[in-house]
Enzyme design. Structure first.
Site, PDB file in Angstrom:
ATOM      1  N   SER A 189      -2.577   2.601   2.202  1.00  0.00           N
ATOM      2  CA  SER A 189      -1.903   3.412   1.807  1.00  0.00           C
ATOM      3  C   SER A 189      -1.293   3.001   0.608  1.00  0.00           C
ATOM      4  O   SER A 189      -2.283   2.819  -0.332  1.00  0.00           O
ATOM      5  CB  SER A 189      -0.402   3.449   2.467  1.00  0.00           C
ATOM      6  OG  SER A 189       0.038   4.451   2.410  1.00  0.00           O
TER       7      SER A 189
ATOM      8  N   ASP B  62      -4.297  11.994   9.816  1.00  0.00           N
ATOM      9  CA  ASP B  62      -2.821  11.458   8.894  1.00  0.00           C
ATOM     10  C   ASP B  62      -1.793  12.204   8.507  1.00  0.00           C
ATOM     11  O   ASP B  62      -2.282  13.341   8.407  1.00  0.00           O
ATOM     12  CB  ASP B  62      -3.722  11.040   7.758  1.00  0.00           C
ATOM     13  CG  ASP B  62      -3.216  10.045   7.319  1.00  0.00           C
ATOM     14  OD1 ASP B  62      -1.833  10.191   7.066  1.00  0.00           O
ATOM     15  OD2 ASP B  62      -3.389   9.588   6.749  1.00  0.00           O
TER      16      ASP B  62
ATOM     17  N   HIS C  97      -2.546   7.534  10.558  1.00  0.00           N
ATOM     18  CA  HIS C  97      -2.325   7.486   8.769  1.00  0.00           C
ATOM     19  C   HIS C  97      -2.369   5.201   9.042  1.00  0.00           C
ATOM     20  O   HIS C  97      -3.423   5.581   7.965  1.00  0.00           O
ATOM     21  CB  HIS C  97      -0.985   7.671   8.435  1.00  0.00           C
ATOM     22  CG  HIS C  97      -1.065   6.438   6.714  1.00  0.00           C
ATOM     23  ND1 HIS C  97      -1.692   7.064   5.908  1.00  0.00           N
ATOM     24  CD2 HIS C  97      -0.239   5.563   6.602  1.00  0.00           C
ATOM     25  CE1 HIS C  97      -1.658   7.008   4.722  1.00  0.00           C
ATOM     26  NE2 HIS C  97      -0.074   6.081   5.027  1.00  0.00           N
TER      27      HIS C  97
END
Length: 255
Positions: free
Chosen positions: A94, A194, A226
């Site tokens: 991320s 996600d 995610h």
């Protein structure tokens, strides 16, 4: 107070991997992957971004910034090199993927790396504005703060969070603009379920890199959410990362 995560450096084989964690996360995000890679004879370093892994989520907003986290990334690479490792790959989950990508753009001595669930392509909706205050509320309730104390802290967070997210978006714009500077094969992992960023993020990054002539190792985990490093996809992700590393380090060794 709960014991907070710390950076870790698992020294094993001569080839090193740096793993960068997510926004509001810590080195715990990548510990499973790190131990897996260590078992396969890789040395792994996972730093913690400034402001993260403290008792107060406000520290991310007070102490952190994209510029500071980029310095943290550079310091991590420097530390691994100072420990004697020259063959290094860097990945990020991320937020961490933003800085892993920047590193691969500017540091041609890195062998390779890539991103897991990372919003490199800008102008996309994210759920961070909703999720971060929820995470903060959970932390504060564990600390037995009064509801008035929690409300005051959350009000400050909601005021400051959009400012930092805007700074991150601005930083990402620069990273996106320089994707043509990536010279090593690039690993992308994206979950189909996600809940934080668009499930199309990984594919859009793949397409952007391929337009510049880059080699991309793209993986889509249709049912995964995610945080790919710990969710239902983590075992497949570990296998895919290992396969990728074997390829890039072999190529590097041949040069």
């Amino acid at each position: 107070m709960l014991r907070q995560p710390t950076p870790f450096f698992f020294e094993q084989g001569p080839q090193a991997v740096i793993l960068l964690h997510a926004y509001s996360g810590s080195s715990n995000d990548v510990r499973l992957l790190a131990r897996f890679l260590q078992r396969h004879d890789y040395t792994v370093y996972a730093p913690i971004f400034t402001g993260h892994a403290t008792d107060d989520p406000r520290d991310i907003l007070r102490e952190g910034s994209p510029e500071q986290w980029w310095r943290d990334t550079q310091a991590a690479i420097k530390a691994v090199r100072a420990a004697g490792y020259q063959q290094i790959a860097v990945f990020g989950l991320s937020l961490g993927g933003i800085f892993a990508t920047q590193a691969l753009e500017v540091d041609q001595e890195l062998v390779g790396g890539g991103v897991f669930s990372s919003p490199i392509i800008t102008n996309q909706h994210t759920n961070v504005p909703q999720q971060f205050p929820r995470m903060a509320r959970h932390v504060y309730r564990q600390q037995d703060l009064s509801e008035d104390q929690i409300k005051t802290r959350l009000a400050w967070i909601r005021e400051q969070l959009p400012i930092q997210l805007g700074q991150i978006n601005q930083f990402v714009t620069g990273v996106q603009a320089n994707l043509n500077h990536v010279k090593s094969p690039f690993f992308i992992a994206q979950g189909g379920q996600d809940e934080m960023i668009s499930a199309q993020s990984g594919l859009q990054l793949k397409q952007a890199l391929e337009q510049t002539g880059q080699v991309v190792d793209y993986h889509f985990y249709e049912t995964a959410s995610h945080v790919l490093t710990v969710n239902t996809a983590h075992q497949q992700l570990e296998t895919d990362v290992l396969s990728y590393l074997t390829t890039i380090f072999e190529v590097d060794n041949d040069n």
